[in-house]
Design a protein around this motif. Sequence first.
Motif, mmCIF file in Angstrom:
data_model
loop_
_atom_site.group_PDB
_atom_site.id
_atom_site.type_symbol
_atom_site.label_atom_id
_atom_site.label_comp_id
_atom_site.label_asym_id
_atom_site.label_seq_id
_atom_site.Cartn_x
_atom_site.Cartn_y
_atom_site.Cartn_z
ATOM 1 N N LEU A 82 0.824 -1.206 0.000
ATOM 2 C CA LEU A 82 0.000 0.000 0.000
ATOM 3 C C LEU A 82 0.859 1.257 0.000
ATOM 4 C CD1 LEU A 82 -2.723 1.439 0.212
ATOM 5 C CD2 LEU A 82 -2.605 1.119 2.709
ATOM 6 N N GLY A 83 1.944 1.256 0.768
ATOM 7 C CA GLY A 83 2.802 2.430 0.836
ATOM 8 C C GLY A 83 3.397 2.790 -0.517
ATOM 9 N N ILE A 84 3.910 1.793 -1.219
ATOM 10 C CA ILE A 84 4.496 2.050 -2.536
ATOM 11 C C ILE A 84 3.430 2.519 -3.509
ATOM 12 C CG2 ILE A 84 5.688 0.983 -4.487
ATOM 13 C CD1 ILE A 84 7.002 -0.938 -2.465
ATOM 14 N N ARG A 85 2.245 1.930 -3.431
ATOM 15 C CA ARG A 85 1.167 2.338 -4.338
ATOM 16 C C ARG A 85 0.753 3.788 -4.092
ATOM 17 N NH1 ARG A 85 -0.576 -2.973 -2.994
ATOM 18 N NH2 ARG A 85 -2.302 -2.227 -1.703
ATOM 19 N N GLU A 145 4.192 18.544 -1.106
ATOM 20 C CA GLU A 145 5.358 17.978 -1.776
ATOM 21 C C GLU A 145 5.498 16.541 -1.302
ATOM 22 O OE1 GLU A 145 8.771 20.248 -0.695
ATOM 23 O OE2 GLU A 145 8.788 19.545 1.374
ATOM 24 N N LEU A 146 6.232 15.750 -2.059
ATOM 25 C CA LEU A 146 6.350 14.332 -1.732
ATOM 26 C C LEU A 146 7.238 14.136 -0.507
ATOM 27 C CD1 LEU A 146 5.560 11.476 -2.656
ATOM 28 C CD2 LEU A 146 7.725 11.408 -3.929
ATOM 29 N N ASN A 147 6.643 13.616 0.567
ATOM 30 C CA ASN A 147 7.395 13.210 1.753
ATOM 31 C C ASN A 147 7.498 11.687 1.714
ATOM 32 O OD1 ASN A 147 7.633 15.773 3.633
ATOM 33 N ND2 ASN A 147 5.584 15.821 2.754
ATOM 34 N N GLN A 148 8.557 11.193 1.118
ATOM 35 C CA GLN A 148 8.654 9.779 0.794
ATOM 36 C C GLN A 148 8.654 8.885 2.025
ATOM 37 O OE1 GLN A 148 10.497 8.914 -2.824
ATOM 38 N NE2 GLN A 148 11.639 7.162 -2.068
ATOM 39 N N SER A 149 9.215 9.354 3.133
ATOM 40 C CA SER A 149 9.368 8.503 4.313
ATOM 41 C C SER A 149 8.034 8.028 4.878
ATOM 42 C CB SER A 149 10.158 9.236 5.399
ATOM 43 O OG SER A 149 9.473 10.403 5.817
ATOM 44 N N VAL A 150 6.958 8.787 4.661
ATOM 45 C CA VAL A 150 5.674 8.388 5.244
ATOM 46 C C VAL A 150 5.125 7.123 4.582
ATOM 47 C CG1 VAL A 150 5.132 10.776 5.847
ATOM 48 C CG2 VAL A 150 4.205 9.807 3.741
ATOM 49 N N PHE A 151 5.669 6.759 3.439
ATOM 50 C CA PHE A 151 5.180 5.582 2.713
ATOM 51 C C PHE A 151 6.081 4.358 2.910
ATOM 52 C CE2 PHE A 151 3.934 9.325 0.065
ATOM 53 C CZ PHE A 151 2.591 9.301 0.394
ATOM 54 N N GLU A 152 7.105 4.506 3.718
ATOM 55 C CA GLU A 152 8.093 3.441 3.875
ATOM 56 C C GLU A 152 8.096 2.894 5.307
ATOM 57 O OE1 GLU A 152 11.608 5.580 2.862
ATOM 58 O OE2 GLU A 152 11.285 5.428 0.694
ATOM 59 N N ASN A 153 8.431 1.602 5.425
ATOM 60 C CA ASN A 153 8.637 0.961 6.727
ATOM 61 C C ASN A 153 7.440 1.088 7.658
ATOM 62 O OD1 ASN A 153 11.401 0.367 6.008
ATOM 63 N ND2 ASN A 153 11.864 2.512 6.421
ATOM 64 N N GLU A 159 -2.371 -0.656 14.106
ATOM 65 C CA GLU A 159 -2.625 0.544 14.912
ATOM 66 C C GLU A 159 -1.409 1.459 15.019
ATOM 67 O OE1 GLU A 159 -1.014 -2.599 17.606
ATOM 68 O OE2 GLU A 159 -2.545 -2.528 16.041
ATOM 69 N N THR A 160 -0.259 1.060 14.457
ATOM 70 C CA THR A 160 0.957 1.875 14.585
ATOM 71 C C THR A 160 1.161 2.847 13.422
ATOM 72 O OG1 THR A 160 2.312 0.220 13.430
ATOM 73 C CG2 THR A 160 2.094 -0.007 15.815
ATOM 74 N N VAL A 161 0.316 2.765 12.401
ATOM 75 C CA VAL A 161 0.587 3.513 11.163
ATOM 76 C C VAL A 161 0.611 5.021 11.396
ATOM 77 C CG1 VAL A 161 -0.325 4.098 8.883
ATOM 78 C CG2 VAL A 161 -0.244 1.708 9.613
#
Length: 202
Positions: A82-85, A145-153, A159-161
Amino acid sequence: MNDTLLLIFTRNPELGKCKTRLAKTIGNENALTVYKMLLEHTVNITKSLDCDKAVYYSVKVRDNDYWDAAIYQKHQQHGGDLGIRMRNAFSDSFKNGYKKVLIVGSDLYDLTPQHIEDAINQLDNHDVVIGPALDGGYYLLGMKELNQSVFENKEWGTETVRKDTLENLKHKKVSLLETLNDIDIFDDIKDYEIFKPYLTKV
């Protein structure tokens, strides 16, 4: 072209392939009916918003469905999780010239046009806007702007997202919207009168 784009992530409404956690309790057919009602609600609250809109399908883009091609751009989600998508959808949107990009899911019966309008307005004075979900995730994410870290790891679907996402954004100016309930399991839906006919446990 508007300078704001609303992304709507959706699953193709197919028997046995949507609302699978809910289906474990109420069965595949009832879960599909509930999801179709949620899709109709999402269309109704987004179609008249003053922004561009794009629906991102999980499996395959459909032509004649809930989403009017005159109102909604149509794309397929791409990526391993989901994050990558989501990252790919945000990245493509910014590359296409949008200044504000927001994403919502299609499983929120409590979502209103006002929530989305408020989120768009919050981006005038904030870097990021988040709509918290009761389950610890979020139902809306918007940024300039793209904050890439929010989509990774991230452990997506847990419940931790939201906590982990806010940690990624601790140096950004973040606005939080009202907390809402998104519908994934039986307990999320049992108190809604409109869904009561479809809540027979199997």
